[in-house]
Design a protein around this motif. Structure first.
Motif, PDB file in Angstrom:
ATOM      1  N   VAL A  32       0.777  -1.236   0.000  1.00 30.21           N
ATOM      2  CA  VAL A  32       0.000   0.000   0.000  1.00 30.21           C
ATOM      3  C   VAL A  32       0.813   1.292   0.000  1.00 30.21           C
ATOM      4  O   VAL A  32       0.282   2.327  -0.380  1.00 30.21           O
ATOM      5  CB  VAL A  32      -1.012   0.054   1.184  1.00 30.21           C
ATOM      6  N   VAL A  33       2.077   1.247   0.403  1.00 34.33           N
ATOM      7  CA  VAL A  33       2.830   2.513   0.403  1.00 34.33           C
ATOM      8  C   VAL A  33       3.149   2.885  -1.044  1.00 34.33           C
ATOM      9  O   VAL A  33       3.694   2.086  -1.788  1.00 34.33           O
ATOM     10  CB  VAL A  33       4.119   2.397   1.242  1.00 34.33           C
ATOM     11  N   PHE A  37       7.592   6.996  -2.212  1.00 35.04           N
ATOM     12  CA  PHE A  37       7.178   7.815  -1.068  1.00 35.04           C
ATOM     13  C   PHE A  37       8.399   8.366  -0.345  1.00 35.04           C
ATOM     14  O   PHE A  37       9.344   7.637  -0.061  1.00 35.04           O
ATOM     15  CB  PHE A  37       6.333   6.980  -0.104  1.00 35.04           C
ATOM     16  N   HIS A  42       7.641  14.176   3.009  1.00 34.42           N
ATOM     17  CA  HIS A  42       6.747  13.165   3.545  1.00 34.42           C
ATOM     18  C   HIS A  42       5.450  13.100   2.724  1.00 34.42           C
ATOM     19  O   HIS A  42       4.369  13.355   3.219  1.00 34.42           O
ATOM     20  CB  HIS A  42       6.439  13.480   5.006  1.00 34.42           C
ATOM     21  N   PRO A 114     -19.628  40.866   6.328  1.00 36.30           N
ATOM     22  CA  PRO A 114     -19.008  40.774   7.665  1.00 36.30           C
ATOM     23  C   PRO A 114     -17.805  39.829   7.726  1.00 36.30           C
ATOM     24  O   PRO A 114     -16.985  39.962   8.633  1.00 36.30           O
ATOM     25  CB  PRO A 114     -20.142  40.260   8.557  1.00 36.30           C
ATOM     26  N   THR A 115     -17.659  38.890   6.777  1.00 29.42           N
ATOM     27  CA  THR A 115     -16.476  38.024   6.847  1.00 29.42           C
ATOM     28  C   THR A 115     -15.203  38.864   6.779  1.00 29.42           C
ATOM     29  O   THR A 115     -14.179  38.482   7.329  1.00 29.42           O
ATOM     30  CB  THR A 115     -16.443  36.975   5.715  1.00 29.42           C
ATOM     31  N   GLU A 118     -16.402  42.604   9.811  1.00 33.45           N
ATOM     32  CA  GLU A 118     -16.889  42.529  11.188  1.00 33.45           C
ATOM     33  C   GLU A 118     -15.817  43.066  12.143  1.00 33.45           C
ATOM     34  O   GLU A 118     -14.642  42.716  12.017  1.00 33.45           O
ATOM     35  CB  GLU A 118     -17.211  41.079  11.556  1.00 33.45           C
ATOM     36  N   ALA A 119     -16.244  43.899  13.072  1.00 38.90           N
ATOM     37  CA  ALA A 119     -15.290  44.504  14.001  1.00 38.90           C
ATOM     38  C   ALA A 119     -14.617  43.424  14.845  1.00 38.90           C
ATOM     39  O   ALA A 119     -15.274  42.513  15.349  1.00 38.90           O
ATOM     40  CB  ALA A 119     -16.006  45.497  14.914  1.00 38.90           C
ATOM     41  N   ASP A 120     -13.309  43.491  14.948  1.00 34.95           N
ATOM     42  CA  ASP A 120     -12.545  42.515  15.717  1.00 34.95           C
ATOM     43  C   ASP A 120     -11.272  43.212  16.183  1.00 34.95           C
ATOM     44  O   ASP A 120     -10.537  43.802  15.381  1.00 34.95           O
ATOM     45  CB  ASP A 120     -12.207  41.316  14.815  1.00 34.95           C
ATOM     46  N   ALA A 121     -11.022  43.133  17.483  1.00 33.32           N
ATOM     47  CA  ALA A 121      -9.867  43.828  18.047  1.00 33.32           C
ATOM     48  C   ALA A 121      -8.551  43.360  17.428  1.00 33.32           C
ATOM     49  O   ALA A 121      -7.551  44.068  17.464  1.00 33.32           O
ATOM     50  CB  ALA A 121      -9.834  43.610  19.555  1.00 33.32           C
ATOM     51  N   ALA A 122      -8.568  42.153  16.844  1.00 26.79           N
ATOM     52  CA  ALA A 122      -7.324  41.615  16.299  1.00 26.79           C
ATOM     53  C   ALA A 122      -6.991  42.204  14.933  1.00 26.79           C
ATOM     54  O   ALA A 122      -5.907  41.982  14.418  1.00 26.79           O
ATOM     55  CB  ALA A 122      -7.399  40.097  16.207  1.00 26.79           C
ATOM     56  N   ALA A 131     -19.612  46.902  13.585  1.00 27.64           N
ATOM     57  CA  ALA A 131     -20.326  45.835  14.283  1.00 27.64           C
ATOM     58  C   ALA A 131     -21.621  45.676  13.510  1.00 27.64           C
ATOM     59  O   ALA A 131     -22.532  46.500  13.620  1.00 27.64           O
ATOM     60  CB  ALA A 131     -20.587  46.227  15.724  1.00 27.64           C
ATOM     61  N   SER A 132     -21.720  44.659  12.668  1.00 29.31           N
ATOM     62  CA  SER A 132     -22.763  44.640  11.643  1.00 29.31           C
ATOM     63  C   SER A 132     -24.170  44.697  12.234  1.00 29.31           C
ATOM     64  O   SER A 132     -25.051  45.319  11.662  1.00 29.31           O
ATOM     65  CB  SER A 132     -22.599  43.433  10.725  1.00 29.31           C
ATOM     66  N   LEU A 133     -24.378  44.060  13.378  1.00 26.91           N
ATOM     67  CA  LEU A 133     -25.729  44.053  13.953  1.00 26.91           C
ATOM     68  C   LEU A 133     -26.232  45.463  14.223  1.00 26.91           C
ATOM     69  O   LEU A 133     -27.345  45.825  13.851  1.00 26.91           O
ATOM     70  CB  LEU A 133     -25.742  43.247  15.251  1.00 26.91           C
TER      71      LEU A 133
ATOM     72  N   MET B   1     -21.476  35.745  12.480  1.00 25.88           N
ATOM     73  CA  MET B   1     -20.237  36.449  12.801  1.00 25.88           C
ATOM     74  C   MET B   1     -20.245  36.879  14.256  1.00 25.88           C
ATOM     75  O   MET B   1     -19.319  36.640  14.996  1.00 25.88           O
ATOM     76  CB  MET B   1     -20.154  37.686  11.899  1.00 25.88           C
ATOM     77  N   GLU B   2     -21.347  37.514  14.649  1.00 25.27           N
ATOM     78  CA  GLU B   2     -21.466  37.942  16.038  1.00 25.27           C
ATOM     79  C   GLU B   2     -21.251  36.768  16.992  1.00 25.27           C
ATOM     80  O   GLU B   2     -20.498  36.862  17.944  1.00 25.27           O
ATOM     81  CB  GLU B   2     -22.865  38.528  16.289  1.00 25.27           C
ATOM     82  N   PHE B  11      -8.192  40.971  23.258  1.00 24.46           N
ATOM     83  CA  PHE B  11      -7.611  40.772  21.937  1.00 24.46           C
ATOM     84  C   PHE B  11      -7.362  39.296  21.687  1.00 24.46           C
ATOM     85  O   PHE B  11      -6.626  38.638  22.411  1.00 24.46           O
ATOM     86  CB  PHE B  11      -6.297  41.546  21.871  1.00 24.46           C
ATOM     87  N   MET B  12      -7.964  38.792  20.643  1.00 22.07           N
ATOM     88  CA  MET B  12      -7.824  37.374  20.318  1.00 22.07           C
ATOM     89  C   MET B  12      -7.508  37.277  18.841  1.00 22.07           C
ATOM     90  O   MET B  12      -8.215  37.873  18.029  1.00 22.07           O
ATOM     91  CB  MET B  12      -9.179  36.709  20.610  1.00 22.07           C
ATOM     92  N   THR B  91       4.015   4.721   7.047  1.00 21.91           N
ATOM     93  CA  THR B  91       4.993   5.722   6.619  1.00 21.91           C
ATOM     94  C   THR B  91       5.352   6.581   7.823  1.00 21.91           C
ATOM     95  O   THR B  91       4.869   7.691   7.962  1.00 21.91           O
ATOM     96  CB  THR B  91       4.402   6.622   5.513  1.00 21.91           C
TER      97      THR B  91
END
Lengths: 152, 393
Positions: A32-33, A37, A42, A114-115, A118-122, A131-133, B1-2, B11-12, B91
């Motif tokens: 089977v290998v 390989f 790997h 929002p993808t 959307e507000a995000d601290a990061a 903040a979409s809502l 999203m929310e 902060f994350m 493997t």
């Protein structure tokens, strides 16, 4: 010599069983290998050719301009100038090659926008975020913004 | 999203919001810990020839096997694609600590545990293959590997080889569980995990949980079989639990004190976590309910001469709280290590799913499964002293 192994016959049997398992394992491994390989890393070396042979699913930024020129121009004037069409519409190579083969389904703005926004601290502070809502109150984003030229 | 962002404080980074290692990854070190602990208890009793704990020697081995058979399941369920797990052997990936663990597991299962159990039970198996009929006879006959030799000489050979296997088994059991700690301890990006004390703490807590488990299994099985409990044996096991627990607790406190005194860059984050999100599981369940409480109970039984009935009950309480405490410890390591941002500026939350592949229901099933396996194993290979094949046959 005989004397030494007296009373150990069962251990020899056990060793034979163990050896049989190892042999079976080696046979399965052989079967089977995939060939070669580990040649580059790997993974299967043949995987490289298979991947290279695949049809690209993205058409690329230039591909849309031939037919959707107005939208391309509108977009290029706005803040989404650097966002590729397929970042929002998904991979559309099939459509770009033959529009009748696939009519794209339009993205739902309330899910799509929002993808990225959307507000995000990061996220960096300089990136426009809401903040979409609370910002839209559940209304579709395109009721106020034009998806292709969203600046109001 | 929310909904994705709710439960986040501060902060994350986006890829830290949802925990990747779930409740099942908590179960995994818990179960392997029980295996290693039960086995080490049995082996030490054998190697140092401690006669008092002889009644639990076989029971510990069989308990270890029952749990070891279940140990890979949480990983399989977590990862999905169980058929791919074989590729770890086909493997081998020599630079991955996780991938090499497959070999540690296999070594421990076959070369140590199965071999030791087989050698110890061989006489019983041979006799059972003669006395049983029907499918059971076939099973026992297959287990004899076709050798009916139970002459004194053959049994002597078994004894010698078994002793050697036990000797190899002790470092192997240390390896099995130390390795789990090593995998966590070597994640250098995670300050909650990354400490060379991790393998040591995992190993000692494994011994604690394994001994507690055997203590409970022995009591429960005696109750179910309506047989008197050998109090000398039970007292000895409880004493071992006490001693190992003290060493284990000292190591964990050493780790804590060291972190507090060193107060490194990540300290305020971890400190905040222990006081908020991990307060119940770390302070209440692990340290007070799961360590100090059982330790005090065990100390009580040592300090005062209590009646056997009282001692039995106290041991049972100590055993159960110990198991809860060690589970909380695994939880705090695995889940705690994922609750804070690597930026040290934020925290997320973990909510256990209920009826999902990695949910609570599955975890409960996985914890009950070994009990059933143990029940079946005990029928096939009775570990009780009185069912040991009579010496002169």
């Amino acid at each position: 010599m005989r004397q030494r192994f007296e009373g150990s016959a069962h251990l020899i049997r056990l060793a034979v069983v163990a050896a049989a398992f190892v042999l079976l394992f080696l046979l399965i491994r052989r079967a089977v290998v995939p060939a070669g390989f580990g040649q580059y890393g790997h993974f299967r070396p043949a995987a490289l050719k298979e991947i290279a042979a695949r049809e690209p699913v993205f058409a690329g930024r230039e591909a849309c301009a031939g037919c959707h020129d107005e939208i391309v121009q509108a977009k290029d004037k706005g803040p989404h100038a650097h966002v590729g069409c397929e970042a929002c519409h998904g991979a559309l190579a099939v459509h770009a090659n033959d529009p009748s083969a696939l009519k794209p389904t339009l993205p739902v703005p309330l899910h799509l926008c929002p993808t990225c926004h959307e507000a995000d601290a990061a996220k960096p502070k300089s990136f426009p975020q809401v903040a979409s809502l609370t910002h839209s109150g559940g209304a579709s984003c395109v009721e106020c913004h034009n998806a292709h030229q969203p600046k109001l | 999203m929310e909904s994705l962002v709710s439960g986040v404080q501060g902060f994350m980074y986006p890829n830290e919001v949802k925990l990747q290692w779930s409740l099942l990854i908590v179960l995994y070190p818990y179960i392997t810990g029980l295996v290693a602990g039960a086995f080490i208890l049995a082996s030490l009793a054998r190697v140092f020839d401690v006669a008092v704990v002889r009644p639990i020697y076989r029971l510990s081995l069989v308990t270890a096997l029952a749990f070891l058979l279940v140990a890979p399941l949480p990983l399989q369920l977590h990862l999905g694609h169980p058929e791919r797990s074989l590729e770890m052997y086909l493997t081998p990936h020599r630079t991955s600590a996780m991938a090499m663990f497959g070999f540690v597991y296999l070594w421990y299962l076959t070369v140590v545990l199965l071999l030791e159990i087989w050698l110890d039970y061989r006489k019983d198996i041979v006799l059972a293959s003669r006395s049983h009929t029907g499918p059971l006879k076939w099973i026992y006959t297959a287990l004899t590997l076709g050798s009916q030799d139970i002459s004194p000489r053959a049994l002597h050979v078994d004894e010698r080889v078994g002793f050697a296997v036990t000797l190899i088994g002790i470092p192997s059991a240390f390896l099995l569980h130390g390795y789990v700690g090593f995998i966590f301890g070597s994640v250098k990006a995670n300050p909650w995990w990354s400490t060379p004390l991790m393998p040591v703490v995992f190993l000692l807590s494994a011994m604690v949980s394994g001994i507690a488990a055997v203590l409970l299994v022995y009591q429960a099985s005696s109750l179910l079989r309506r047989r008197p409990i050998d109090m000398n044996c039970l007292d000895a096991v409880a004493r071992y639990l006490f001693y190992v627990f003290i060493v284990d607790f000292s190591m964990e406190m050493l780790d804590l004190i060291h972190r507090t005194y060193e107060a490194g860059q990540s300290f305020h984050t971890l400190d905040f976590m222990v006081h908020t999100r991990l307060f119940v599981s770390q302070i209440v369940l692990q340290i007070f309910g799961g360590t100090l409480l059982p330790l005090s109970i065990l100390a009580l039984t040592l300090a005062f001469s209590l009646s056997p009935a009282v001692r039995r009950r106290l041991y049972a309480v100590a055993g159960v709280t110990t198991l809860i405490g060690i589970f909380a410890m695994r939880w705090n390591v695995v889940i705690g290590g994922q609750l804070f941002s690597k930026s040290y500026l934020g925290y997320t939350t973990y909510k256990v799913a209920f009826a999902e592949r990695e949910g609570l229901t599955m975890a409960i099933v996985l914890m009950i499964l070994p009990v059933f396996i143990l029940w079946a194993l005990v029928r096939l290979l009775p570990p009780w002293d009185e069912s040991r094949a009579v010496e002169n046959l």
